[in-house]
Scaffold this motif. Structure first.
Motif, mmCIF file in Angstrom:
data_model
loop_
_atom_site.group_PDB
_atom_site.id
_atom_site.type_symbol
_atom_site.label_atom_id
_atom_site.label_comp_id
_atom_site.label_asym_id
_atom_site.label_seq_id
_atom_site.Cartn_x
_atom_site.Cartn_y
_atom_site.Cartn_z
ATOM 1 N N PHE A 1 0.840 -1.198 0.000
ATOM 2 C CA PHE A 1 0.000 0.000 0.000
ATOM 3 C C PHE A 1 0.872 1.244 0.000
ATOM 4 C CE2 PHE A 1 -2.867 -3.160 1.773
ATOM 5 C CZ PHE A 1 -4.027 -2.917 1.046
ATOM 6 N N VAL A 2 0.411 2.263 -0.707
ATOM 7 C CA VAL A 2 1.089 3.554 -0.755
ATOM 8 C C VAL A 2 0.150 4.586 -0.140
ATOM 9 C CG1 VAL A 2 2.102 5.315 -2.233
ATOM 10 C CG2 VAL A 2 2.376 2.901 -2.814
ATOM 11 N N PHE A 3 0.634 5.278 0.870
ATOM 12 C CA PHE A 3 -0.135 6.275 1.594
ATOM 13 C C PHE A 3 0.402 7.654 1.220
ATOM 14 C CE2 PHE A 3 0.079 2.335 3.871
ATOM 15 C CZ PHE A 3 -1.193 2.136 4.373
ATOM 16 N N LEU A 4 -0.443 8.489 0.647
ATOM 17 C CA LEU A 4 -0.027 9.850 0.315
ATOM 18 C C LEU A 4 -0.445 10.796 1.425
ATOM 19 C CD1 LEU A 4 0.479 8.611 -2.446
ATOM 20 C CD2 LEU A 4 -0.548 10.632 -3.461
ATOM 21 N N ALA A 5 0.428 11.737 1.731
ATOM 22 C CA ALA A 5 0.090 12.792 2.677
ATOM 23 C C ALA A 5 -1.048 13.612 2.087
ATOM 24 C CB ALA A 5 1.301 13.682 2.933
ATOM 25 N N GLY A 6 -1.810 14.251 2.944
ATOM 26 C CA GLY A 6 -2.869 15.129 2.487
ATOM 27 C C GLY A 6 -2.292 16.220 1.589
ATOM 28 N N GLN A 7 -2.940 16.434 0.460
ATOM 29 C CA GLN A 7 -2.483 17.423 -0.502
ATOM 30 C C GLN A 7 -3.391 18.644 -0.463
ATOM 31 O OE1 GLN A 7 0.408 17.051 -2.469
ATOM 32 N NE2 GLN A 7 0.586 15.435 -0.933
ATOM 33 N N VAL A 8 -2.758 19.797 -0.505
ATOM 34 C CA VAL A 8 -3.476 21.062 -0.613
ATOM 35 C C VAL A 8 -3.071 21.711 -1.931
ATOM 36 C CG1 VAL A 8 -3.774 21.394 1.878
ATOM 37 C CG2 VAL A 8 -1.701 22.234 0.754
ATOM 38 N N ALA A 9 -3.647 22.852 -2.220
ATOM 39 C CA ALA A 9 -3.451 23.507 -3.520
ATOM 40 C C ALA A 9 -2.134 24.278 -3.568
ATOM 41 C CB ALA A 9 -4.624 24.428 -3.827
ATOM 42 N N ALA B 1 -11.058 25.332 -8.168
ATOM 43 C CA ALA B 1 -9.681 25.523 -8.655
ATOM 44 C C ALA B 1 -8.685 24.862 -7.716
ATOM 45 C CB ALA B 1 -9.381 27.012 -8.798
ATOM 46 N N GLN B 2 -8.916 24.987 -6.421
ATOM 47 C CA GLN B 2 -8.023 24.345 -5.457
ATOM 48 C C GLN B 2 -8.128 22.826 -5.553
ATOM 49 O OE1 GLN B 2 -7.831 25.707 -1.424
ATOM 50 N NE2 GLN B 2 -7.703 27.864 -2.012
ATOM 51 N N LEU C 1 -12.878 19.347 3.921
ATOM 52 C CA LEU C 1 -13.343 20.637 3.433
ATOM 53 C C LEU C 1 -13.377 21.646 4.568
ATOM 54 C CD1 LEU C 1 -16.392 19.373 1.325
ATOM 55 C CD2 LEU C 1 -14.136 20.062 0.470
ATOM 56 N N ALA C 2 -12.993 22.867 4.264
ATOM 57 C CA ALA C 2 -13.138 23.930 5.248
ATOM 58 C C ALA C 2 -14.619 24.251 5.459
ATOM 59 C CB ALA C 2 -12.376 25.182 4.806
ATOM 60 N N ASP C 3 -15.429 24.047 4.407
ATOM 61 C CA ASP C 3 -16.864 24.338 4.456
ATOM 62 C C ASP C 3 -17.609 23.244 3.707
ATOM 63 O OD1 ASP C 3 -19.466 25.302 4.205
ATOM 64 O OD2 ASP C 3 -18.838 27.335 3.689
ATOM 65 N N ILE C 4 -18.455 22.498 4.397
ATOM 66 C CA ILE C 4 -19.182 21.379 3.786
ATOM 67 C C ILE C 4 -20.091 21.855 2.654
ATOM 68 C CG2 ILE C 4 -21.189 21.321 5.315
ATOM 69 C CD1 ILE C 4 -19.161 18.262 4.095
ATOM 70 N N ASP C 5 -20.431 23.133 2.623
ATOM 71 C CA ASP C 5 -21.236 23.665 1.524
ATOM 72 C C ASP C 5 -20.482 23.614 0.195
ATOM 73 O OD1 ASP C 5 -23.429 24.129 3.156
ATOM 74 O OD2 ASP C 5 -22.907 26.232 3.517
ATOM 75 N N ASP C 6 -19.170 23.369 0.233
ATOM 76 C CA ASP C 6 -18.369 23.234 -0.985
ATOM 77 C C ASP C 6 -18.365 21.806 -1.527
ATOM 78 O OD1 ASP C 6 -17.623 25.910 -1.084
ATOM 79 O OD2 ASP C 6 -15.832 25.592 0.148
ATOM 80 N N PHE C 7 -19.129 20.918 -0.895
ATOM 81 C CA PHE C 7 -19.118 19.508 -1.280
ATOM 82 C C PHE C 7 -19.433 19.316 -2.763
ATOM 83 C CE2 PHE C 7 -21.192 15.467 -2.095
ATOM 84 C CZ PHE C 7 -20.278 14.571 -1.595
ATOM 85 N N ALA C 8 -20.493 19.921 -3.266
ATOM 86 C CA ALA C 8 -20.911 19.704 -4.654
ATOM 87 C C ALA C 8 -19.835 20.164 -5.636
ATOM 88 C CB ALA C 8 -22.239 20.409 -4.940
ATOM 89 N N ALA C 9 -19.216 21.304 -5.378
ATOM 90 C CA ALA C 9 -18.181 21.823 -6.278
ATOM 91 C C ALA C 9 -16.968 20.904 -6.301
ATOM 92 C CB ALA C 9 -17.781 23.236 -5.859
ATOM 93 N N VAL C 10 -16.537 20.433 -5.143
ATOM 94 C CA VAL C 10 -15.384 19.530 -5.072
ATOM 95 C C VAL C 10 -15.749 18.179 -5.672
ATOM 96 C CG1 VAL C 10 -13.831 18.289 -3.512
ATOM 97 C CG2 VAL C 10 -14.331 20.708 -3.125
ATOM 98 N N ASN C 11 -16.947 17.700 -5.413
ATOM 99 C CA ASN C 11 -17.385 16.418 -5.942
ATOM 100 C C ASN C 11 -17.383 16.425 -7.470
ATOM 101 O OD1 ASN C 11 -18.315 13.764 -5.121
ATOM 102 N ND2 ASN C 11 -20.232 14.315 -6.129
ATOM 103 N N VAL D 1 -9.641 22.978 0.639
ATOM 104 C CA VAL D 1 -9.800 21.538 0.487
ATOM 105 C C VAL D 1 -8.444 20.855 0.642
ATOM 106 C CG1 VAL D 1 -9.606 21.692 -2.041
ATOM 107 C CG2 VAL D 1 -10.697 19.687 -1.013
ATOM 108 N N GLU D 2 -8.469 19.682 1.239
ATOM 109 C CA GLU D 2 -7.298 18.814 1.347
ATOM 110 C C GLU D 2 -7.773 17.395 1.055
ATOM 111 O OE1 GLU D 2 -3.975 17.352 4.649
ATOM 112 O OE2 GLU D 2 -5.053 19.222 4.969
ATOM 113 N N ILE D 3 -6.981 16.658 0.293
ATOM 114 C CA ILE D 3 -7.340 15.276 -0.045
ATOM 115 C C ILE D 3 -6.130 14.384 0.184
ATOM 116 C CG2 ILE D 3 -8.139 13.692 -1.839
ATOM 117 C CD1 ILE D 3 -9.485 16.101 -3.214
ATOM 118 N N GLU D 4 -6.369 13.241 0.823
ATOM 119 C CA GLU D 4 -5.331 12.226 0.973
ATOM 120 C C GLU D 4 -5.850 10.922 0.383
ATOM 121 O OE1 GLU D 4 -4.687 12.080 5.234
ATOM 122 O OE2 GLU D 4 -6.165 10.496 5.456
#
Length: 126
Positions: free
Chosen positions: A27-35, A50-51, A80-90, A118-121
C-alpha cells in the motif's frame, strides 16, 4: 515489508516533518495534498474548484512518480473547510475518478492549515 519513503519529485515539497508518500505491505499512503503549485511552492489562489483541481493534479503527479495512477487508489479522504463546498469539489473529483472510484470519506474540517479550502489524501494499492 518494511516501510519505505519513496521520492516524489513531481509533487510539492513537504512543508513540515512528514513525507509526501510512505509505502508498506503493498500500500502507498499519500500525505494530504493542498493547492500548492509544485514548481513554486506557492498557494494556488481561486475558488474551491480551482483548489480541488490543483490538489488532484498533485496527487496524479505523486502517484505517477511511483508508477501508479487513479485506478490504483482504494481509499480517499476529503477534508473541506466548508461542507457547503461539497458539490463543487465532488464535480472536480468525479472527473479524476471517472471509473471504479475508491471508497471515500468527506468531512468538514472547520479550518485547514494555511487557509486552504480543500485537502485530499489517498491510499493506493500496488
Amino acid at each position: 515489508m518494511p516501510k519505505s519513503l519513496p521520492e516524489t519529485p513531481s509533487g510539492p515539497k513537504a512543508l513540515g516533518p512528514y513525507s509526501m508518500a510512505a509505502e508498506a505491505n503493498g500500500f502507498v499512503f499519500l500525505a494530504g495534498q493542498v493547492a500548492l503549485e509544485p514548481a513554486t511552492g506557492q498557494k494556488v489562489d481561486g475558488d474551491v474548484a480551482a483548489q480541488a483541481e490543483r490538489v488532484l493534479d498533485n496527487i496524479a503527479a505523486i502517484l505517477g512518480d511511483l508508477g501508479l495512477g487513479f485506478p490504483d487508489v482504494v481509499k480517499a479522504s476529503v477534508f473541506l473547510a466548508d461542507i457547503d463546498d461539497f458539490a463543487a469539489v465532488n464535480a472536480v473529483y468525479a472527473r479524476y475518478f471517472d471509473t471504479d472510484p475508491p471508497a471515500r470519506s468527506t468531512v468538514q474540517a472547520g479550518a485547514l492549515p494555511g487557509g486552504y479550502l480543500v485537502e485530499i489524501e489517498v491510499i493506493a494499492a500496488r
